[in-house]
Design an enzyme around this catalytic site. Sequence first.
Site, mmCIF file in Angstrom:
data_model
loop_
_atom_site.group_PDB
_atom_site.id
_atom_site.type_symbol
_atom_site.label_atom_id
_atom_site.label_comp_id
_atom_site.label_asym_id
_atom_site.label_seq_id
_atom_site.Cartn_x
_atom_site.Cartn_y
_atom_site.Cartn_z
ATOM 1 N N ASP A 138 -7.283 7.526 -25.438
ATOM 2 C CA ASP A 138 -7.442 7.157 -24.042
ATOM 3 C C ASP A 138 -7.207 8.323 -23.113
ATOM 4 O O ASP A 138 -6.296 9.106 -23.305
ATOM 5 C CB ASP A 138 -6.379 6.112 -23.653
ATOM 6 N N PRO A 154 0.807 -1.228 0.000
ATOM 7 C CA PRO A 154 0.000 0.000 0.000
ATOM 8 C C PRO A 154 0.842 1.282 0.000
ATOM 9 O O PRO A 154 0.359 2.332 -0.400
ATOM 10 C CB PRO A 154 -0.855 -0.110 1.268
ATOM 11 N N GLU A 193 -0.176 -9.811 7.195
ATOM 12 C CA GLU A 193 0.413 -8.571 7.716
ATOM 13 C C GLU A 193 1.621 -8.133 6.907
ATOM 14 O O GLU A 193 2.210 -7.097 7.150
ATOM 15 C CB GLU A 193 0.787 -8.730 9.195
ATOM 16 N N ARG A 247 -2.846 -3.753 -22.277
ATOM 17 C CA ARG A 247 -3.510 -3.028 -23.376
ATOM 18 C C ARG A 247 -2.583 -2.041 -24.085
ATOM 19 O O ARG A 247 -2.916 -1.529 -25.136
ATOM 20 C CB ARG A 247 -4.804 -2.380 -22.900
HETATM 21 N N1 ADE Z 1 -1.757 -4.294 -0.776
HETATM 22 C C1 ADE Z 1 -2.604 -3.797 0.124
HETATM 23 N N2 ADE Z 1 -3.091 -2.623 -0.259
HETATM 24 C C2 ADE Z 1 -2.527 -2.349 -1.484
HETATM 25 C C3 ADE Z 1 -2.630 -1.275 -2.397
HETATM 26 N N3 ADE Z 1 -3.407 -0.218 -2.168
HETATM 27 N N4 ADE Z 1 -1.926 -1.339 -3.533
HETATM 28 C C4 ADE Z 1 -1.129 -2.388 -3.763
HETATM 29 N N5 ADE Z 1 -0.995 -3.424 -2.930
HETATM 30 C C5 ADE Z 1 -1.689 -3.417 -1.804
#
Ligand code: ADE
Length: 253
Positions: free
Chosen positions: A167, A88, A115, A152
């Site tokens: 696009d 994330p 985790e 793509r």
């Molecule tokens: N794993 C958990 N959340 C994520 C996200 N927002 N982007 C990529 N991988 C992730």
Amino acid sequence: MKRFHILTIFPEFFEGFKNTGIVSRAVKNGIVEINAVNLRDYTTDKHKTVDDVVYGGGPGMLLKPEPIFRAYDEISKEKKPYVLITEPWGRKFDQKFAYELSEKDEIVIICGRYEGVDERVKAIVDEEVSIGDFVLSGGEPAAVVIMDAVIRLIPGVVGDKDSLRADSFSEGLLGYPNYTRPPVYRGMEVPEVLRSGNHKLIEIWRRWKQIENTYKKRPDLLKKTNLSEKDRIILESIQSGTNFEDFIEKYNV
Ligand code: ADE
């Protein structure tokens, strides 16, 4: 041929993706290969354990390093692939990132889970990638998003090359609106200009709509885009509240 190797504990997650639409056609045509690698096949114990507790204590489980390294060793025997891990907090995935990846032949995507992943895995990772500021329960949906955007862009995947050019984001602006038949539906009309047959005017209208859409919905993108002199005149007209018809009359186009 571009190859994706997805390191995951849920290889079945990718079946629908591989067998649908543009992606399935690209796979069948031998343009792309999607290799969903089951990390359980690379475990070293009889229980096929892919996760374990965290050293030093703490809640949850981490993906163990061995299955990931062993799968990676096999994939990278001939050629070193480009390795991504979904996180994330990684580099934000965007169209530019997608273009960069479209240049690589062999891409590994390690799907994070639980985790997290044992930190030593980072030794084989080229980039951490995020698809946005939100937390998914695993990297699989992110891997699908990334592959779709990259596939793509491969020449020959999207039939009409113009549909790539039009696009959204491909040149830093959002797209223009499109219509099909019928010309009037539930009282809503297809804009007159699109039915006029005047191709020059249609081109200007489309550019106007791209700039207007971007100005209204994603003004942040305008700062990053190289606008031509004509584009700037359109933008200034939109900003001052001029409508398209008055603009056409004023500039005599
Ligand atoms: N794993 C958990 N959340 C994520 C996200 N927002 N982007 C990529 N991988 C992730």
